[in-house]
Design a protein around this motif. Structure first.
Motif, PDB file in Angstrom:
ATOM      1  N   PRO A 241       0.831  -1.214   0.000  1.00  0.00           N
ATOM      2  CA  PRO A 241       0.000   0.000   0.000  1.00  0.00           C
ATOM      3  C   PRO A 241       0.859   1.254   0.000  1.00  0.00           C
ATOM      4  O   PRO A 241       1.615   1.469   0.930  1.00  0.00           O
ATOM      5  N   PHE A 242       0.766   2.068  -1.011  1.00  0.00           N
ATOM      6  CA  PHE A 242       1.540   3.290  -1.065  1.00  0.00           C
ATOM      7  C   PHE A 242       0.683   4.522  -0.807  1.00  0.00           C
ATOM      8  O   PHE A 242       1.144   5.628  -0.951  1.00  0.00           O
ATOM      9  N   SER A 243      -0.600   4.321  -0.452  1.00  0.00           N
ATOM     10  CA  SER A 243      -1.472   5.473  -0.218  1.00  0.00           C
ATOM     11  C   SER A 243      -1.813   5.626   1.240  1.00  0.00           C
ATOM     12  O   SER A 243      -2.777   6.266   1.578  1.00  0.00           O
TER      13      SER A 243
ATOM     14  N   ASP B 100      -3.198   6.415   9.227  1.00  0.00           N
ATOM     15  CA  ASP B 100      -2.015   6.094  10.013  1.00  0.00           C
ATOM     16  C   ASP B 100      -1.657   4.613   9.926  1.00  0.00           C
ATOM     17  O   ASP B 100      -0.496   4.260  10.051  1.00  0.00           O
ATOM     18  N   PHE B 101      -2.653   3.780   9.742  1.00  0.00           N
ATOM     19  CA  PHE B 101      -2.434   2.343   9.590  1.00  0.00           C
ATOM     20  C   PHE B 101      -3.424   1.807   8.573  1.00  0.00           C
ATOM     21  O   PHE B 101      -4.561   2.264   8.513  1.00  0.00           O
ATOM     22  N   VAL B 102      -2.987   0.840   7.783  1.00  0.00           N
ATOM     23  CA  VAL B 102      -3.875   0.144   6.851  1.00  0.00           C
ATOM     24  C   VAL B 102      -3.759  -1.338   7.148  1.00  0.00           C
ATOM     25  O   VAL B 102      -2.670  -1.896   7.077  1.00  0.00           O
ATOM     26  N   ILE B 103      -4.861  -1.955   7.474  1.00  0.00           N
ATOM     27  CA  ILE B 103      -4.843  -3.351   7.903  1.00  0.00           C
ATOM     28  C   ILE B 103      -5.609  -4.203   6.913  1.00  0.00           C
ATOM     29  O   ILE B 103      -6.760  -3.905   6.590  1.00  0.00           O
ATOM     30  N   LYS B 104      -4.996  -5.264   6.442  1.00  0.00           N
ATOM     31  CA  LYS B 104      -5.707  -6.249   5.645  1.00  0.00           C
ATOM     32  C   LYS B 104      -6.435  -7.182   6.598  1.00  0.00           C
ATOM     33  O   LYS B 104      -5.820  -7.796   7.468  1.00  0.00           O
ATOM     34  N   THR B 105      -7.748  -7.288   6.455  1.00  0.00           N
ATOM     35  CA  THR B 105      -8.532  -8.135   7.335  1.00  0.00           C
ATOM     36  C   THR B 105      -9.570  -8.892   6.522  1.00  0.00           C
ATOM     37  O   THR B 105      -9.604  -8.793   5.303  1.00  0.00           O
TER      38      THR B 105
ATOM     39  N   VAL C 156      -8.675  -2.012   5.789  1.00  0.00           N
ATOM     40  CA  VAL C 156      -9.164  -1.116   6.834  1.00  0.00           C
ATOM     41  C   VAL C 156      -8.192   0.041   6.988  1.00  0.00           C
ATOM     42  O   VAL C 156      -7.021  -0.159   7.301  1.00  0.00           O
ATOM     43  N   GLY C 157      -8.664   1.245   6.736  1.00  0.00           N
ATOM     44  CA  GLY C 157      -7.846   2.428   6.929  1.00  0.00           C
ATOM     45  C   GLY C 157      -8.086   3.004   8.308  1.00  0.00           C
ATOM     46  O   GLY C 157      -9.211   3.333   8.661  1.00  0.00           O
ATOM     47  N   VAL C 158      -7.028   3.097   9.106  1.00  0.00           N
ATOM     48  CA  VAL C 158      -7.143   3.529  10.498  1.00  0.00           C
ATOM     49  C   VAL C 158      -6.497   4.891  10.705  1.00  0.00           C
ATOM     50  O   VAL C 158      -5.316   5.072  10.405  1.00  0.00           O
TER      51      VAL C 158
ATOM     52  N   LYS D  62     -12.652   7.830   4.043  1.00  0.00           N
ATOM     53  CA  LYS D  62     -13.868   7.160   3.579  1.00  0.00           C
ATOM     54  C   LYS D  62     -13.746   6.739   2.115  1.00  0.00           C
ATOM     55  O   LYS D  62     -14.227   5.672   1.714  1.00  0.00           O
ATOM     56  N   LYS D  63     -13.109   7.587   1.302  1.00  0.00           N
ATOM     57  CA  LYS D  63     -12.993   7.297  -0.130  1.00  0.00           C
ATOM     58  C   LYS D  63     -11.960   6.215  -0.436  1.00  0.00           C
ATOM     59  O   LYS D  63     -12.109   5.456  -1.375  1.00  0.00           O
ATOM     60  N   GLN D  64     -10.901   6.163   0.371  1.00  0.00           N
ATOM     61  CA  GLN D  64      -9.744   5.332   0.012  1.00  0.00           C
ATOM     62  C   GLN D  64      -9.829   3.881   0.488  1.00  0.00           C
ATOM     63  O   GLN D  64      -9.179   3.012  -0.082  1.00  0.00           O
ATOM     64  N   PHE D  65     -10.644   3.609   1.527  1.00  0.00           N
ATOM     65  CA  PHE D  65     -10.579   2.284   2.141  1.00  0.00           C
ATOM     66  C   PHE D  65     -11.942   1.604   2.213  1.00  0.00           C
ATOM     67  O   PHE D  65     -12.981   2.256   2.290  1.00  0.00           O
ATOM     68  N   ASP D  66     -11.899   0.259   2.201  1.00  0.00           N
ATOM     69  CA  ASP D  66     -13.132  -0.520   2.318  1.00  0.00           C
ATOM     70  C   ASP D  66     -13.811  -0.258   3.655  1.00  0.00           C
ATOM     71  O   ASP D  66     -15.028  -0.153   3.740  1.00  0.00           O
ATOM     72  N   ARG D  67     -13.012  -0.207   4.717  1.00  0.00           N
ATOM     73  CA  ARG D  67     -13.536  -0.008   6.065  1.00  0.00           C
ATOM     74  C   ARG D  67     -12.699   1.048   6.784  1.00  0.00           C
ATOM     75  O   ARG D  67     -11.633   0.761   7.298  1.00  0.00           O
TER      76      ARG D  67
END
Length: 280
Positions: free
Chosen positions: A26-28, A95-100, A110-112, A137-142
């Motif tokens: 993830p580069f975004s 700040d964090f992006v989690i694959k779940t 999940v964009g945190v 909201k635009k960039q992440f599934d959750r």
């Protein structure tokens, strides 16, 4: 130390993946946690590790891409303690992006956005929080907001309590972004790890019913009717006394159901909706 580590790697049995999953880069976002292998993808192998096995083992560890601005938060060290491979990058969103994984087995991102209580209040004052949440909201599934700290959010700054309540309400209702609270950086690291581990394990829908176990036929019939919307123990018994069987209740017309005390039009409509609408 190097010799000790090599001796450990060359003598220890490990579990290795049966196939190579797609990598996540993830580069975004400022940080990413992802687990590349599920339990069903593992084959137990009990033989001394080779350099090739070591390569795969390292590449299938949980990975965290973390923005350099998060370096001082202490979360990086906590994640490393949990055997997560932490990689610092200058990233953009969240700040964090989690694959779940959700209940259907679909892999989600999940964009945190993590904020201390003081930072959250500052972002309300300068309206920064609004633009950040729009992008999240635009960039992440959750999208997910974590507010970190143990202080009383209504007392540490000269903010009108209703301003804070209004923003929290807007985040939850208008933006539809869940808000989770953590006590400190260790608690935040634990929460991120738990979310990431959902990817490793099969998901199942928790029971929506109480854990009461009916024993007699009478109790089973009452319990079945109680599962209908708006029906509690009293109404369940009233319906069974009037219609005698569960089947007759389920096939009753609205006119017939209206004759039962305390069973109004709204409850009847809700019951009919559950019984008659197609499952999707």
């Amino acid at each position: 130390m190097a010799l000790i580590l090599l001796a450990f790697f060359f003598s220890s049995p490990f579990n290795f993946p049966a196939r190579t999953p797609a990598s996540v880069y993830p580069f975004s976002a400022k940080a990413t946690i992802s687990c590349s292998v599920s339990e069903s993808d593992l084959i137990k192998v009990n033989f001394p590790i080779t350099f090739l096995n070591l390569y795969f083992y390292i590449n299938f560890m949980l990975k965290v891409y973390i923005d350099h601005r998060e370096r001082k938060s202490g979360i990086k060290k906590e994640l490393i303690k949990r055997d997560i491979d932490v990689i610092e990058k200058q990233l953009i969103t969240a700040d964090f992006v989690i694959k779940t994984k959700d209940l259907g087995g679909e892999i989600l991102t999940v964009g945190v956005e993590r904020k201390t209580i003081n930072d959250f209040l500052n972002s309300i004052a300068d309206k920064r929080i609004i633009s950040q949440l729009i992008v999240l909201k635009k960039q992440f599934d959750r999208p997910l907001l974590i507010i970190e700290g143990e202080e009383n959010i209504y007392e540490i700054r000269n903010f009108h309590p209703n301003s804070i309540r209004g923003m929290l309400s807007s985040i939850a209702i208008d933006f539809q972004i869940p808000i989770l609270y953590t006590r400190n950086h260790r608690d935040t690291a634990n929460l991120l790890a738990i979310i990431a581990k959902r990817l490793e394990k099969p998901r199942s829908l928790p029971s929506l019913l109480k854990k009461r176990k009916p024993t007699s036929l009478k109790q089973q019939q009452e319990y079945f009717i109680e599962s209908l919307p708006g029906i509690g123990p009293t109404l369940s018994k009233s319906l069974l006394k009037k219609f005698k069987t569960v089947n007759k209740i389920l096939n009753a017309t609205e006119k017939q159901l209206k004759k039962v005390d305390k069973l109004g039009p709204k409850k009847i409509a809700a019951i009919k909706k559950v019984l008659e609408k197609k499952y999707k």
